[in-house]
Motif scaffolding. Structure first.
Motif, PDB file in Angstrom:
ATOM      1  N   ASN A  98       4.730   1.556  -0.227  1.00 53.73           N
ATOM      2  CA  ASN A  98       5.863   0.979   0.477  1.00 53.73           C
ATOM      3  C   ASN A  98       5.512   0.486   1.881  1.00 53.73           C
ATOM      4  OD1 ASN A  98       8.454   1.497  -1.230  1.00 53.73           O
ATOM      5  ND2 ASN A  98       7.277   3.376  -1.397  1.00 53.73           N
ATOM      6  N   TYR A 101       3.515  -2.733   1.771  1.00 49.82           N
ATOM      7  CA  TYR A 101       4.345  -3.818   1.238  1.00 49.82           C
ATOM      8  C   TYR A 101       5.298  -4.343   2.306  1.00 49.82           C
ATOM      9  CZ  TYR A 101       7.883  -6.300  -1.429  1.00 49.82           C
ATOM     10  OH  TYR A 101       8.746  -7.261  -1.870  1.00 49.82           O
ATOM     11  N   GLU A 102       5.998  -3.441   2.991  1.00 52.31           N
ATOM     12  CA  GLU A 102       7.028  -3.856   3.926  1.00 52.31           C
ATOM     13  C   GLU A 102       6.460  -4.355   5.251  1.00 52.31           C
ATOM     14  OE1 GLU A 102      10.347  -1.299   4.315  1.00 52.31           O
ATOM     15  OE2 GLU A 102      10.390  -0.759   2.204  1.00 52.31           O
ATOM     16  N   TYR A 106       4.562  -8.308   1.828  1.00 53.96           N
ATOM     17  CA  TYR A 106       5.662  -9.119   1.302  1.00 53.96           C
ATOM     18  C   TYR A 106       5.490 -10.623   1.536  1.00 53.96           C
ATOM     19  CZ  TYR A 106      10.029 -11.642   1.278  1.00 53.96           C
ATOM     20  OH  TYR A 106      10.967 -12.606   1.085  1.00 53.96           O
ATOM     21  N   GLY A 221       9.845   3.387   3.454  1.00 58.50           N
ATOM     22  CA  GLY A 221      10.753   2.303   3.748  1.00 58.50           C
ATOM     23  C   GLY A 221      12.164   2.760   4.063  1.00 58.50           C
ATOM     24  N   MET A 240       6.096  -1.749  10.567  1.00 56.10           N
ATOM     25  CA  MET A 240       7.301  -1.487   9.780  1.00 56.10           C
ATOM     26  C   MET A 240       8.553  -1.448  10.646  1.00 56.10           C
ATOM     27  SD  MET A 240       6.428   1.323   6.841  1.00 56.10           S
ATOM     28  CE  MET A 240       8.074   1.142   6.177  1.00 56.10           C
TER      29      MET A 240
END
Length: 285
Positions: A98, A101-102, A106, A221, A240
């Motif tokens: 996560n 990805y974030e 992305y 996340g 993040m």
């Protein structure tokens, strides 16, 4: 060993009750009983033991569960890939944690998706160790994690780096001038069980052994929302929470007598996987 038996075993291991399992799967309770009996006969092991109010997995059942989950994932992945093949030339299966990805991944996946209209994209989020296992099981094509994969036949490259920052909402922050290690251990810390490799182990080491956290969550996340609500303190990768920090919704707390190591993420894929390599190429363009 059929797929319905495997799915029934997984459901019973979660619900721990034959009646509820039958209801959830829309079958008779006798069907659940027969499927489990067949599995126990095929494996030659007792998979469940009866307890008051339900059942529990035996040690052999716990071991079989890990295999059953992987068998089920393989079957579902196969079905999805066959269906995708009817419409798209290729399917790229991406696994990521996560936090990566974030914070970094992305926009790159989004760009690849727009450029390669001939490719179907499937993204699976989870923990580092799970992603690397899925890669080796052939369930995904490329894995983004905080752990490098040191295994023959696979490429493992550094993907990104970030710094861990201790965050809190301005209204909650009691350490405007900074925080010491002893104060952190006494704070209302929100523990996220994400594996940051060495950095993750370091964060755990900031607290006493077997420290009882009042709040834990296994998805990085979701941590920021609790911080925004003023519920405590937590470390997160800076990328993040960059938007929230810039907007003044979260504050970075200065560390007075300790520091945290840099966190590094890695991209791993099977050597010779042209589609995975094309993703990395697109990322670097």
């Amino acid at each position: 060993m059929n797929s319905e038996g495997i799915k029934t075993f997984i459901m019973l291991s979660k619900l721990k009750n034959f009646t509820r399992t039958a209801e959830r799967m829309y079958v008779a309770q006798s069907t659940v009983t027969n499927r489990i009996a067949e599995l126990e006969s095929e494996t030659g092991q007792k998979l469940f033991v009866r307890r008051q109010g339900g059942v529990e997995l035996t040690e052999e059942g716990q071991l079989f569960l890990s295999y059953a989950l992987r068998i089920n994932e393989l079957e579902e992945s196969f079905v999805q890939e066959v269906n995708a093949a009817a419409r798209y030339e290729r399917t790229l299966r991406i696994g990521a944690i996560n936090a990566v990805y974030e914070s970094s991944l992305y926009p790159l996946i989004s760009r690849f998706f727009r450029l390669r209209k001939d490719v179907a994209v499937k993204v699976t989020l989870g923990h580092s160790a799970d992603q690397l296992q899925m890669l080796q099981d052939g369930l995904i094509d490329v894995a983004f994690s905080y752990l490098p994969l040191k295994k023959t036949g696979y490429e493992s490259k550094k993907f990104s780096s970030d710094r861990l920052v201790l965050l809190a909402s301005p209204a909650r922050n009691e350490y405007k001038s900074g925080i010491r290690k002893a104060e952190l251990a006494a704070s209302e810390y929100i523990m996220c069980n994400f594996a940051f490799g060495e950095a993750g182990e370091f964060v755990r080491g900031l607290f006493p052994p077997r420290h009882a956290f009042r709040f834990e969550i296994d998805n990085s996340g979701k941590v920021a929302q609790y911080l925004l609500d003023g519920l405590g303190y937590s470390f997160l990768p800076y990328k993040m929470a960059e938007k929230e920090v810039s907007a003044g919704k979260l504050e970075v707390i200065r560390l007075l007598d300790f520091s945290v190591p840099e966190i590094t993420s890695y991209c791993a894929y099977k050597r010779g996987n042209a589609l995975a390599e094309s993703l990395l190429t697109a990322m670097n363009e």
